[in-house]
Write a protein that holds these residues in place. Sequence first.
Motif, PDB file in Angstrom:
ATOM      1  N   VAL A  14       0.830  -1.203   0.000  1.00  0.00           N
ATOM      2  CA  VAL A  14       0.000   0.000   0.000  1.00  0.00           C
ATOM      3  C   VAL A  14       0.868   1.258   0.000  1.00  0.00           C
ATOM      4  O   VAL A  14       0.504   2.271  -0.612  1.00  0.00           O
ATOM      5  CB  VAL A  14      -0.971  -0.003   1.204  1.00  0.00           C
ATOM      6  CG1 VAL A  14      -0.210   0.098   2.527  1.00  0.00           C
ATOM      7  CG2 VAL A  14      -1.983   1.129   1.086  1.00  0.00           C
ATOM      8  N   VAL A  15       2.015   1.199   0.653  1.00  0.00           N
ATOM      9  CA  VAL A  15       2.925   2.353   0.660  1.00  0.00           C
ATOM     10  C   VAL A  15       3.498   2.578  -0.733  1.00  0.00           C
ATOM     11  O   VAL A  15       3.522   3.704  -1.242  1.00  0.00           O
ATOM     12  CB  VAL A  15       4.062   2.153   1.684  1.00  0.00           C
ATOM     13  CG1 VAL A  15       5.104   3.268   1.551  1.00  0.00           C
ATOM     14  CG2 VAL A  15       3.503   2.134   3.099  1.00  0.00           C
ATOM     15  N   GLN A  17       2.232   1.678  -3.561  1.00  0.00           N
ATOM     16  CA  GLN A  17       1.162   2.140  -4.446  1.00  0.00           C
ATOM     17  C   GLN A  17       0.892   3.630  -4.243  1.00  0.00           C
ATOM     18  O   GLN A  17       0.680   4.372  -5.210  1.00  0.00           O
ATOM     19  CB  GLN A  17      -0.109   1.331  -4.196  1.00  0.00           C
ATOM     20  CG  GLN A  17      -0.020  -0.120  -4.663  1.00  0.00           C
ATOM     21  CD  GLN A  17      -1.250  -0.929  -4.296  1.00  0.00           C
ATOM     22  OE1 GLN A  17      -2.024  -0.549  -3.403  1.00  0.00           O
ATOM     23  NE2 GLN A  17      -1.448  -2.045  -4.981  1.00  0.00           N
ATOM     24  N   GLY A  18       0.899   4.051  -2.989  1.00  0.00           N
ATOM     25  CA  GLY A  18       0.675   5.462  -2.699  1.00  0.00           C
ATOM     26  C   GLY A  18       1.783   6.344  -3.237  1.00  0.00           C
ATOM     27  O   GLY A  18       1.531   7.419  -3.801  1.00  0.00           O
ATOM     28  N   ALA A  21       1.492   6.562  -7.045  1.00  0.00           N
ATOM     29  CA  ALA A  21       0.410   7.467  -7.434  1.00  0.00           C
ATOM     30  C   ALA A  21       0.840   8.925  -7.283  1.00  0.00           C
ATOM     31  O   ALA A  21       0.519   9.775  -8.126  1.00  0.00           O
ATOM     32  CB  ALA A  21      -0.829   7.189  -6.587  1.00  0.00           C
ATOM     33  N   LEU A  22       1.580   9.212  -6.221  1.00  0.00           N
ATOM     34  CA  LEU A  22       2.057  10.571  -5.990  1.00  0.00           C
ATOM     35  C   LEU A  22       3.042  11.005  -7.071  1.00  0.00           C
ATOM     36  O   LEU A  22       2.958  12.114  -7.610  1.00  0.00           O
ATOM     37  CB  LEU A  22       2.727  10.652  -4.612  1.00  0.00           C
ATOM     38  CG  LEU A  22       3.374  11.982  -4.224  1.00  0.00           C
ATOM     39  CD1 LEU A  22       2.318  13.074  -4.095  1.00  0.00           C
ATOM     40  CD2 LEU A  22       4.140  11.833  -2.912  1.00  0.00           C
ATOM     41  N   ALA A 110       4.320  13.214   1.762  1.00  0.00           N
ATOM     42  CA  ALA A 110       3.388  13.850   0.829  1.00  0.00           C
ATOM     43  C   ALA A 110       3.855  15.232   0.401  1.00  0.00           C
ATOM     44  O   ALA A 110       3.643  15.652  -0.742  1.00  0.00           O
ATOM     45  CB  ALA A 110       1.996  13.937   1.458  1.00  0.00           C
TER      46      ALA A 110
END
Length: 229
Positions: A14-15, A17-18, A21-22, A110
């Motif tokens: 999940v990390v 993938q995040g 995406a960023l 982020a």
Amino acid sequence: MRKISVLLVDDHTVVRQGLRALLQCEEDVDVVGEAENGRQAVAFTRKTAPDVVVMDVAMPLLNGLEATRQILKIVPTAKVLVLTSYGDDECVEQMMQAGAVGYLVKQTAATDLVKAIREVYRGNAFFSPAIAKRLRDQCREAFSRGQPIRKSGSDLTSREAEVLQLIAEGFSNKQIAGELTISIKTVEKHRQQVMNKLNIHDVAGLTRYAISKGMVEKALPQATLTAVV
């Protein structure tokens, strides 16, 4: 425009993938692969030689510390940017000694990751703000107490050592001048003197030297770090 090739290394899907995406929103960044542990990261680097490796620390099979060492032996030009939940001084120091040129905690990913990737790709260092401040404060405290900086015949003055610390944290000449309340010309003079004395002429090398020669507290023993990660 040549894109910055990036390898994402983290044991949590999940990390990754995040992060992908960023980064996919950035025109100058190309995520060329993912790895869920250090061994995969080393193997992928051997095949593709990415520009930047975004490296977690706590991973199974081969942790980020050892993976960084192996990757830089294979591709010395690669820039390893640490992205982890561990922000303690010992972990920061050991990763920088291994050759990483940037260190982010996941809480700031982020807002800082894209900038950090661009900075390390250009040959600069980059730290999460809290880590950068802590390292700087530790350095200044050592200077105020008159503690010597561990070095091998470098003979740096206190001001040169302070400039070295700020260079290692990714400060520009203008930012260093503002931080130390001196002129940019004076900063440039100190910067050149530091490079000449150490015979190190790139920011990544200066960063590794600064971390390994007394700017932070002594690292944990290897067995301790291995247990942590």
